[in-house]
Design a protein around this motif. Structure first.
Motif, mmCIF file in Angstrom:
data_model
loop_
_atom_site.group_PDB
_atom_site.id
_atom_site.type_symbol
_atom_site.label_atom_id
_atom_site.label_comp_id
_atom_site.label_asym_id
_atom_site.label_seq_id
_atom_site.Cartn_x
_atom_site.Cartn_y
_atom_site.Cartn_z
ATOM 1 N N ASN A 55 66.516 -13.777 -5.331
ATOM 2 C CA ASN A 55 65.979 -12.736 -4.455
ATOM 3 C C ASN A 55 65.626 -13.273 -3.061
ATOM 4 O O ASN A 55 64.783 -12.713 -2.372
ATOM 5 C CB ASN A 55 64.747 -12.051 -5.078
ATOM 6 N N ILE A 56 66.282 -14.367 -2.643
ATOM 7 C CA ILE A 56 66.104 -14.830 -1.255
ATOM 8 C C ILE A 56 66.814 -13.859 -0.319
ATOM 9 O O ILE A 56 66.236 -13.370 0.651
ATOM 10 C CB ILE A 56 66.642 -16.260 -1.082
ATOM 11 N N GLY A 57 68.072 -13.587 -0.612
ATOM 12 C CA GLY A 57 68.822 -12.571 0.113
ATOM 13 C C GLY A 57 69.224 -12.961 1.522
ATOM 14 O O GLY A 57 68.873 -14.034 2.022
ATOM 15 N N PRO A 58 69.968 -12.070 2.202
ATOM 16 C CA PRO A 58 70.419 -12.342 3.571
ATOM 17 C C PRO A 58 69.239 -12.518 4.525
ATOM 18 O O PRO A 58 68.321 -11.698 4.542
ATOM 19 C CB PRO A 58 71.229 -11.083 3.933
ATOM 20 N N THR A 114 70.942 -17.328 5.476
ATOM 21 C CA THR A 114 71.640 -16.878 4.272
ATOM 22 C C THR A 114 72.271 -15.510 4.550
ATOM 23 O O THR A 114 71.835 -14.818 5.468
ATOM 24 C CB THR A 114 70.646 -16.777 3.097
ATOM 25 N N PRO A 115 73.319 -15.099 3.804
ATOM 26 C CA PRO A 115 73.807 -15.709 2.577
ATOM 27 C C PRO A 115 74.600 -16.993 2.837
ATOM 28 O O PRO A 115 75.303 -17.112 3.829
ATOM 29 C CB PRO A 115 74.705 -14.637 1.969
ATOM 30 N N GLU A 160 67.993 -2.228 0.844
ATOM 31 C CA GLU A 160 68.321 -1.628 2.138
ATOM 32 C C GLU A 160 68.285 -2.671 3.257
ATOM 33 O O GLU A 160 69.161 -2.694 4.127
ATOM 34 C CB GLU A 160 67.327 -0.506 2.440
ATOM 35 N N ASN A 161 67.284 -3.559 3.239
ATOM 36 C CA ASN A 161 67.176 -4.596 4.269
ATOM 37 C C ASN A 161 68.348 -5.569 4.203
ATOM 38 O O ASN A 161 68.890 -5.982 5.234
ATOM 39 C CB ASN A 161 65.861 -5.360 4.110
ATOM 40 N N ALA A 162 68.720 -5.938 2.965
ATOM 41 C CA ALA A 162 69.836 -6.871 2.792
ATOM 42 C C ALA A 162 71.144 -6.254 3.275
ATOM 43 O O ALA A 162 71.951 -6.913 3.947
ATOM 44 C CB ALA A 162 69.949 -7.282 1.331
ATOM 45 N N ALA A 163 71.369 -4.993 2.947
ATOM 46 C CA ALA A 163 72.591 -4.312 3.383
ATOM 47 C C ALA A 163 72.643 -4.229 4.903
ATOM 48 O O ALA A 163 73.700 -4.428 5.517
ATOM 49 C CB ALA A 163 72.649 -2.916 2.766
ATOM 50 N N TRP A 164 71.507 -3.947 5.530
ATOM 51 C CA TRP A 164 71.428 -3.901 7.000
ATOM 52 C C TRP A 164 71.843 -5.245 7.603
ATOM 53 O O TRP A 164 72.619 -5.303 8.568
ATOM 54 C CB TRP A 164 70.006 -3.528 7.407
ATOM 55 N N ALA A 165 71.323 -6.347 7.029
ATOM 56 C CA ALA A 165 71.649 -7.685 7.544
ATOM 57 C C ALA A 165 73.129 -7.998 7.359
ATOM 58 O O ALA A 165 73.778 -8.537 8.267
ATOM 59 C CB ALA A 165 70.788 -8.741 6.846
ATOM 60 N N SER A 185 65.354 -24.738 -3.585
ATOM 61 C CA SER A 185 64.234 -25.192 -2.752
ATOM 62 C C SER A 185 64.597 -25.278 -1.276
ATOM 63 O O SER A 185 63.720 -25.422 -0.434
ATOM 64 C CB SER A 185 63.750 -26.568 -3.234
ATOM 65 N N ASN A 186 65.898 -25.169 -0.957
ATOM 66 C CA ASN A 186 66.319 -25.304 0.437
ATOM 67 C C ASN A 186 66.842 -24.016 1.059
ATOM 68 O O ASN A 186 66.744 -23.832 2.268
ATOM 69 C CB ASN A 186 67.398 -26.390 0.555
ATOM 70 N N LEU A 187 67.370 -23.104 0.248
ATOM 71 C CA LEU A 187 67.979 -21.905 0.812
ATOM 72 C C LEU A 187 66.959 -20.988 1.480
ATOM 73 O O LEU A 187 67.260 -20.344 2.479
ATOM 74 C CB LEU A 187 68.745 -21.138 -0.272
#
Length: 285
Positions: free
Chosen positions: A237-240, A191-192, A36-41, A183-185
């Motif tokens: 699983n870093i995500g937006p 992101t994305p 839900e958080n990723a979709a919001w972003a 290690s950087n993202l």
């Protein structure tokens, strides 16, 4: 319309709008996102793009440093006057965008230290040396193609050029790219990402290939290599915006050049943020 005006309009377009394949990638990501958080972003990023395009506002406060890659079609030539027109167009584009004032005052050492402060005018930002080459593309016969990229600071901070021992296995090279990006993202923040990757014989060539990957890349048409990197990194699983989810990458752009007889490959990696690559292309005949 003269060339400088075309470059000016191209710079403003690159800064204020997404290409269709980027919008498509955002929509695909939204349709597959389970967080839900990723979709919001992701929805906010699309809304940001809609407002920027409608009101001609930069997609990001970091409006970027202009980079130029020129492709010469068969039966064309380039003059110093043409290069001056491109520089004039960049200057006017930065002024009228307006770009972020990022030019540092002073001599060589003072610029490194930033001890003399900044110029207040955005058009004082000087583009790096242009990349120019002859193209074998038959569609460019009698034409010159000018690719204009705006590159922001965040991805530059997280970018890396690295030598890799390939061990006669291409996945050794790709997996080093994946590990560096992992290690950087999560430190990138924006992101994305759409990582840009060049693999060549020298550091100069690898970075040139990386620039070209952003020019030629298309999120609607991903190669097997690009899909390999995207799938690996979307499992992190870093995500937006680091909020978790399935969408750490919208896709990836990879450009592999000639290689030398050696155990080493040179790898240039740039973890572009979600507003990049900011690109426009101008044709002249």
């Amino acid at each position: 319309m003269d060339l400088s005006s075309k470059i000016e309009k191209g710079l403003i377009k690159a800064s204020t709008s997404y290409p269709e394949n980027r919008i498509n990638a955002f929509k695909r990501a939204l349709s597959q996102e389970t967080s839900e958080n990723a979709a919001w972003a992701l929805e906010l990023m699309l809304k940001n793009a809609e407002i920027a395009n409608k009101q001609k506002l930069p997609l990001c406060d970091d409006t970027g440093i202009p980079h130029i890659f020129i492709e010469l079609g068969e039966n064309t030539s380039i003059s110093s006057d043409l290069l001056d027109e491109i520089k004039k167009g960049i200057e006017n584009g930065l002024k009228n965008l307006p770009g972020r004032p990022m030019a540092v005052k002073g001599d060589d050492l003072e610029r490194i230290e930033q001890s003399k402060g900044l110029y207040g005018e955005s058009d004082m930002v000087i583009p790096p040396s242009f990349l120019i080459e002859k193209s074998d593309n038959e569609d460019l016969y009698g034409k010159i193609k000018i690719n204009l990229l705006l590159l922001g600071g965040g991805p530059e901070i997280r970018a890396k050029t690295y030598r890799v021992f390939h061990k006669r296995d291409y996945k050794e090279v790709l997996n080093v790219a994946v590990d560096i990006l992992k290690s950087n993202l999560n430190l990138l923040g924006c992101t994305p990402s759409i990582p840009a990757i060049g693999i060549g014989r020298t550091h100069y060539e690898a970075n040139s290939l990386m620039i070209k990957s952003m020019v030629y890349g298309n999120l609607d048409y991903q190669s097997e290599t690009e899909n390999y990197i995207t799938k690996k990194l979307n499992k992190t699983n870093i995500g937006p915006m680091g909020l978790g989810g399935n969408t750490t990458l919208l896709g990836s752009f990879v450009n592999i050049g000639p290689q030398r007889a050696s155990g080493v490959r040179i790898l240039a990696i740039r973890p572009c943020c979600f507003v990049e690559p900011r690109l426009d292309t101008i044709f002249i005949e």
